[in-house]
Design a protein around this motif. Structure first.
Motif, PDB file in Angstrom:
ATOM      1  N   ARG A 206      13.486  10.554  -4.240  1.00 26.32           N
ATOM      2  CA  ARG A 206      12.989  10.538  -5.454  1.00 26.32           C
ATOM      3  C   ARG A 206      12.943   8.819  -6.399  1.00 26.32           C
ATOM      4  NH1 ARG A 206      17.120  13.121  -9.667  1.00 26.32           N
ATOM      5  NH2 ARG A 206      18.579  12.668  -8.484  1.00 26.32           N
ATOM      6  N   ASN A 207      13.460   8.026  -5.391  1.00 22.02           N
ATOM      7  CA  ASN A 207      13.531   6.028  -5.544  1.00 22.02           C
ATOM      8  C   ASN A 207      12.135   6.282  -5.625  1.00 22.02           C
ATOM      9  OD1 ASN A 207      15.840   6.544  -6.243  1.00 22.02           O
ATOM     10  ND2 ASN A 207      16.506   5.029  -4.780  1.00 22.02           N
ATOM     11  N   THR A 208      11.368   6.393  -4.274  1.00 19.31           N
ATOM     12  CA  THR A 208      10.194   5.987  -3.599  1.00 19.31           C
ATOM     13  C   THR A 208       9.574   6.544  -4.454  1.00 19.31           C
ATOM     14  OG1 THR A 208      11.301   6.359  -1.383  1.00 19.31           O
ATOM     15  CG2 THR A 208       9.172   6.434  -1.269  1.00 19.31           C
ATOM     16  N   TYR A 209       9.331   8.414  -5.063  1.00 22.51           N
ATOM     17  CA  TYR A 209       8.075   8.415  -5.621  1.00 22.51           C
ATOM     18  C   TYR A 209       8.714   8.286  -7.630  1.00 22.51           C
ATOM     19  CZ  TYR A 209       6.621  12.121  -8.679  1.00 22.51           C
ATOM     20  OH  TYR A 209       5.742  12.769  -9.476  1.00 22.51           O
ATOM     21  N   ARG A 210       9.565   7.580  -8.017  1.00 17.93           N
ATOM     22  CA  ARG A 210       9.053   6.679  -8.703  1.00 17.93           C
ATOM     23  C   ARG A 210       8.463   5.813  -9.068  1.00 17.93           C
ATOM     24  NH1 ARG A 210      13.394   8.060 -12.738  1.00 17.93           N
ATOM     25  NH2 ARG A 210      12.203   6.589 -13.651  1.00 17.93           N
ATOM     26  N   ILE A 211       8.509   4.953  -7.580  1.00 23.63           N
ATOM     27  CA  ILE A 211       8.037   3.531  -7.159  1.00 23.63           C
ATOM     28  C   ILE A 211       6.962   4.156  -6.944  1.00 23.63           C
ATOM     29  CG2 ILE A 211       7.374   1.160  -5.529  1.00 23.63           C
ATOM     30  CD1 ILE A 211      10.714   1.801  -4.757  1.00 23.63           C
TER      31      ILE A 211
ATOM     32  N   SER B 196       0.500  -1.688   0.260  1.00 24.56           N
ATOM     33  CA  SER B 196       0.140   0.335  -0.091  1.00 24.56           C
ATOM     34  C   SER B 196       0.883   1.659   0.077  1.00 24.56           C
ATOM     35  CB  SER B 196      -0.835  -0.190   1.414  1.00 24.56           C
ATOM     36  OG  SER B 196      -0.576   0.561   2.161  1.00 24.56           O
ATOM     37  N   MET B 197       0.624   1.908  -0.275  1.00 25.60           N
ATOM     38  CA  MET B 197       0.917   3.864  -0.498  1.00 25.60           C
ATOM     39  C   MET B 197       1.509   3.893   1.242  1.00 25.60           C
ATOM     40  SD  MET B 197       0.538   5.180  -3.192  1.00 25.60           S
ATOM     41  CE  MET B 197      -0.448   7.376  -2.322  1.00 25.60           C
ATOM     42  N   ALA B 198       0.628   3.452   2.378  1.00 24.64           N
ATOM     43  CA  ALA B 198       1.668   3.617   4.191  1.00 24.64           C
ATOM     44  C   ALA B 198       2.512   2.490   4.046  1.00 24.64           C
ATOM     45  CB  ALA B 198       0.342   3.532   4.873  1.00 24.64           C
ATOM     46  N   GLU B 199       2.729   1.418   3.585  1.00 27.39           N
ATOM     47  CA  GLU B 199       3.034   0.599   3.475  1.00 27.39           C
ATOM     48  C   GLU B 199       4.710   1.257   2.275  1.00 27.39           C
ATOM     49  OE1 GLU B 199       1.931  -3.461   3.560  1.00 27.39           O
ATOM     50  OE2 GLU B 199       1.672  -2.798   2.305  1.00 27.39           O
ATOM     51  N   LEU B 200       4.913   1.322   1.268  1.00 26.92           N
ATOM     52  CA  LEU B 200       5.639   2.247   0.744  1.00 26.92           C
ATOM     53  C   LEU B 200       6.280   3.300   0.767  1.00 26.92           C
ATOM     54  CD1 LEU B 200       4.234   1.618  -3.089  1.00 26.92           C
ATOM     55  CD2 LEU B 200       5.919   0.929  -1.702  1.00 26.92           C
TER      56      LEU B 200
END
Lengths: 251, 233
Positions: A231-236, A104-108
């Motif tokens: 940035r990595n997280t944004y892309r994921i 989920s968004m929360a987990e990411l």
């Protein structure tokens, strides 16, 4: 046992259902994914593995059999025999997308927070503890991802850098945490990123962190780590949302 | 940029949860009145909570648990937590908490925002997102409405919604907005965002001049839908 309070029930919550043999399989699989054990490498002998993992011989045998069944290792007889890594547990793109969609968004966000926290703690300690020689080695590793020529190679090179940061912190715990985080995220990240287009900025981010470390600038090194992870997280996140909720020409 | 349809959709979704919680509360209140309930009440006066909570959870699949929490003094000296949590299959199990202040695991619900706010203001509330380490060990919001006896507020009726479930329920709607959009609570925290820009739990912070904010008319909760022109990085 009678009534437990909320907090107490946390203490007794079910343990993760990972048996010792499974834990060994996970450990070795993670190491291969992150490139710490490479194709063709020979594993230590069975009695050594037993001692190193601190488990019974049967447990090591179970784990090795599982890996053998998965085509990841192979045992050869004879003088130059032994157990070798012959396969890579590479999940295909569909499996990785399924894994991503199920987060989920929360987990990411939470995973990203932990990565940033661990990385920022590592650079703070590295500034206090690492030598110039350490930084030379880190700098060489920082650029590896820029020359990686496949998704798999990007996973290895990128992971290597982040593990090395924790190594320079002289902290076993930070190294272990980093490896766990990378085993959850590195393959997903590089299935989302394009090795050709994105490896350059990944390498540039890594180098900027090394440069800040050399100057002893904790603040700059920490914000370098944070921006890199952000940035990595944004892309994921974007990749996940675009594949789950495609919205025509608007996006 | 934001169609009224999307605003109405979000508003209707939250309003539905609140009106069914109200119904849960009113139903239990009626059984108390019917039995001529006067404080001090006993736990067995609240037997109506379980079927009402199960009916609520049956309709609102997105909710993890629901129930009624009553102030100390009204039910015994410790109050009551009649809260039913989704278990395996279609069953529920009772949330077990320790209400004895002398114990380490004391569940001090009177100090918790979702209870305190309802009792103090008499208005429906939305609390979170927060990590509920004392109750469910999950990342949730808690939605509560006042629970009354003879017109006096004696507690709260409410439900917990996992952030993960909230995402599944509302993301499709948010993704129809052609901009970076976030559903934001009255404390400025993001409940759900439709892009990598707005991550749940972050405060939305200072908005650029190009931002739009629309208040969702749900019980003056202060829920807002915030959008900014889409930007990538």
């Amino acid at each position: 046992m009678g009534q437990l309070s909320g907090v107490q029930s946390q203490v007794f919550r079910p343990l993760p259902d990972v048996l010792r043999a499974d834990a060994i399989v996970d450990r070795l699989t993670t190491a291969i994914i992150l490139g710490l054990l490479r194709h063709g490498e020979k594993l230590p002998a069975e009695n050594k593995l037993t001692a190193m993992f601190g488990v019974a011989t049967a447990t090591v045998r179970d784990a090795l059999q599982t890996l053998r069944d998965q085509g990841i290792i192979e045992t050869r007889r004879g003088r130059s025999g032994g157990t070798f890594i012959v396969g890579t547990p590479v999940p295909n793109a569909d499996q990785l997308l399924t894994r991503l969609v199920n987060l989920s968004m929360a987990e990411l966000r939470d995973m990203s927070d932990e990565q940033a926290s661990n990385g920022m703690a590592a650079v703070r300690l590295a500034v206090e503890r690492a030598s110039d020689h350490d930084f030379d080695r880190l700098e060489a590793i920082a650029g590896l991802v820029g020359a990686a020529d496949s998704t798999e190679a990007c996973v290895w090179a990128d992971s290597r850098f982040h593990i090395e940061l924790a190594v320079l912190a002289q902290s076993e715990r930070l190294v272990q945490t980093e490896m766990r985080l990378l085993s959850e995220s590195a393959e997903i990240l590089w299935s989302v990123l394009d090795p050709t287009a994105d490896r350059a900025w990944a390498a540039a981010d890594h180098r900027a962190i090394v440069a800040a470390l050399r100057k002893g600038d904790v603040t700059a090194a920490q914000s370098g780590v944070r921006e890199h992870i952000t940035r990595n997280t944004y892309r994921i996140v974007e990749h996940r949302l675009n594949s789950m909720y495609p919205t025509g020409g608007a996006r | 940029m934001i169609t009224t349809e999307i605003v109405e959709g979000l508003t209707a979704w939250f309003t539905d949860v609140y009106s069914d919680l109200d119904e849960l509360a009113r139903g239990v209140e009626r059984t108390l009145q019917g039995a001529g309930g006067r404080p001090p009440l006993a736990t067995q006066d609240f037997l109506a909570v379980k079927p009402a909570a199960e009916a609520f959870l049956g309709k609102h699949r997105v909710c993890e648990g629901a129930g009624v929490v009553i102030q100390p003094g009204i039910v015994g000296v410790e109050g009551a937590v009649e809260w039913w949590v989704r278990a395996t299959g279609n069953t529920t199990s009772r949330l077990l908490v320790t209400l004895n202040p002398q114990t380490a695991g004391f569940y001090d619900f009177e100090s918790l925002e979702w209870f305190r706010n309802v009792v103090d203001t008499g208005r429906p509330t939305l609390t979170g997102p927060y990590v509920d380490y004392l109750g469910m060990d999950k990342y949730i919001i808690t939605v509560t409405v006042p629970f009354r006896l003879d017109g006096n507020i004696i507690g709260a009726a409410g439900c917990d919604i996992e952030i993960r479930s909230l995402e599944s329920a509302l993301m499709a709607l948010l993704r129809r907005i052609d901009a970076d959009a976030a559903l934001v609570t009255n404390t400025g925290r993001i409940l759900l965002g439709n892009s990598g820009k707005f991550l749940v739990g972050n405060r939305v912070g200072e908005l650029p001049a190009t931002a739009h904010a629309i208040d969702l008319p749900v019980h003056e909760l202060g829920l807002r839908l915030v959008t900014v022109p889409r930007e990538t990085f």
